[in-house]
Design a protein around this motif. Structure first.
Motif, short mmCIF file in Angstrom:
data_model
loop_
_atom_site.label_atom_id
_atom_site.label_comp_id
_atom_site.label_asym_id
_atom_site.label_seq_id
_atom_site.Cartn_x
_atom_site.Cartn_y
_atom_site.Cartn_z
N CYS A 41 1.80 26.25 -99.62
CA CYS A 41 2.48 27.34 -100.30
C CYS A 41 1.50 28.17 -101.12
CB CYS A 41 3.56 26.80 -101.23
SG CYS A 41 4.86 25.96 -100.32
N PHE A 42 1.80 29.44 -101.27
CA PHE A 42 0.94 30.34 -102.02
C PHE A 42 1.02 30.00 -103.50
CE2 PHE A 42 0.32 34.44 -104.27
CZ PHE A 42 -1.02 34.60 -103.97
N LEU A 43 -0.08 29.52 -104.05
CA LEU A 43 -0.20 29.17 -105.48
C LEU A 43 0.96 28.31 -105.98
CD1 LEU A 43 -1.50 32.55 -106.94
CD2 LEU A 43 -2.83 30.53 -106.31
N GLY A 44 1.43 27.41 -105.13
CA GLY A 44 2.49 26.50 -105.53
C GLY A 44 3.86 27.14 -105.64
N SER A 45 4.01 28.35 -105.13
CA SER A 45 5.29 29.06 -105.20
C SER A 45 6.21 28.63 -104.06
CB SER A 45 5.06 30.57 -105.13
OG SER A 45 4.65 30.94 -103.81
N LYS A 46 7.35 29.30 -103.95
CA LYS A 46 8.27 29.02 -102.85
C LYS A 46 7.86 29.76 -101.57
CE LYS A 46 11.55 32.70 -103.97
NZ LYS A 46 12.95 33.00 -104.29
N TYR A 47 6.78 30.53 -101.62
CA TYR A 47 6.30 31.30 -100.48
C TYR A 47 5.16 30.59 -99.78
CZ TYR A 47 9.05 34.89 -102.74
OH TYR A 47 10.09 35.57 -103.32
N TYR A 48 5.11 30.75 -98.47
CA TYR A 48 4.07 30.11 -97.68
C TYR A 48 2.76 30.91 -97.74
CZ TYR A 48 7.83 27.35 -95.73
OH TYR A 48 8.90 26.50 -95.58
N ASP A 49 1.63 30.20 -97.66
CA ASP A 49 0.35 30.88 -97.47
C ASP A 49 0.40 31.58 -96.12
OD1 ASP A 49 -1.06 30.18 -99.79
OD2 ASP A 49 -1.71 28.27 -98.93
N TRP A 50 -0.13 32.79 -96.07
CA TRP A 50 -0.10 33.56 -94.82
C TRP A 50 -0.99 32.95 -93.76
CZ3 TRP A 50 -1.72 35.34 -99.56
CH2 TRP A 50 -3.10 35.49 -99.74
N LEU A 51 -1.96 32.15 -94.14
CA LEU A 51 -2.80 31.43 -93.19
C LEU A 51 -2.56 29.93 -93.41
CD1 LEU A 51 -5.03 31.12 -91.07
CD2 LEU A 51 -6.70 31.25 -92.93
N GLN A 52 -1.98 29.29 -92.42
CA GLN A 52 -1.80 27.85 -92.45
C GLN A 52 -2.99 27.25 -91.72
OE1 GLN A 52 0.70 26.06 -94.02
NE2 GLN A 52 1.38 28.02 -94.86
N GLU A 53 -3.81 26.52 -92.45
CA GLU A 53 -5.09 26.05 -91.90
C GLU A 53 -5.03 24.71 -91.20
OE1 GLU A 53 -8.59 26.62 -94.27
OE2 GLU A 53 -7.53 28.04 -95.56
N SER A 54 -3.92 24.03 -91.28
CA SER A 54 -3.88 22.71 -90.67
C SER A 54 -2.50 22.45 -90.06
CB SER A 54 -4.21 21.64 -91.71
OG SER A 54 -4.40 20.40 -91.08
N VAL A 55 -2.21 23.18 -88.98
CA VAL A 55 -0.95 22.98 -88.26
C VAL A 55 -1.11 21.78 -87.35
CG1 VAL A 55 0.67 24.03 -86.63
CG2 VAL A 55 -0.44 25.44 -88.37
N HIS A 56 -0.12 20.93 -87.36
CA HIS A 56 -0.16 19.66 -86.63
C HIS A 56 -0.59 19.84 -85.17
CE1 HIS A 56 1.02 15.74 -85.13
NE2 HIS A 56 1.17 15.35 -86.38
N PRO A 57 -1.52 19.01 -84.70
CA PRO A 57 -1.94 19.07 -83.30
C PRO A 57 -0.77 18.75 -82.37
CG PRO A 57 -3.20 17.41 -84.52
CD PRO A 57 -2.17 17.95 -85.44
N ASP A 58 -0.87 19.22 -81.15
CA ASP A 58 0.11 18.85 -80.14
C ASP A 58 -0.62 18.28 -78.93
OD1 ASP A 58 -1.02 21.01 -78.84
OD2 ASP A 58 0.75 22.28 -78.98
N ARG A 59 0.12 17.99 -77.89
CA ARG A 59 -0.50 17.36 -76.72
C ARG A 59 -1.53 18.27 -76.04
NH1 ARG A 59 4.37 19.18 -74.93
NH2 ARG A 59 4.45 20.18 -72.90
#
Length: 126
Positions: A41-59
């Motif tokens: 989240c952006f600075l601990g707010s209820k909003y997401y960071d616009w860049l998610q740097e660690s999205v769960h891997p998939d197959r």
């Protein structure tokens, strides 16, 4: 990179279906159990960071996490376009992202969060 939609569509669904304890937003029952893959989240707010740097891997990623540009309100990949809005993390997920998503940062949200943080800081000084 072809990214499975299920691995990228963070939003609140990933948090709700997380094995993390209820304090972390999850039910503590099933799903992702590694908090490194929790949406940031952006600075601990209820909003997401616009860049998610660690999205769960998939197959398809063979264990390497993704970096994705997401909507700050919903946390969902921009335009639901995983193909163009996500890329593999650098150095197997430990080296950050090779992309920038600054164009998706919403100035009004950033200003709102910063103002709220200033108000909190001022109230702590009293």
């Amino acid at each position: 990179a072809v990214v499975s939609t299920q691995s990228v569509h963070y939003g609140r669904g990933v948090q709700v279906h997380s094995k993390m304890a209820e304090a972390g937003g999850g039910l503590g029952k099933f799903g992702s159990d590694m908090t490194v893959f929790a949406p940031t989240c952006f600075l601990g707010s209820k909003y997401y960071d616009w860049l998610q740097e660690s999205v769960h891997p998939d197959r398809l990623s063979q264990g390497t996490s993704y970096c994705c540009c997401v909507d700050m309100v919903t946390g969902i990949t921009i335009d639901n376009d995983d193909e163009n809005q996500c890329s593999m993390s650098l150095d197997g997920g430990s080296g950050g992202c090779g992309k920038s998503c600054m164009q998706y940062a919403v100035p009004a949200i950033i200003e709102k969060v910063m103002a709220e943080q200033d108000e909190m800081d001022d109230s702590l000084l009293l």
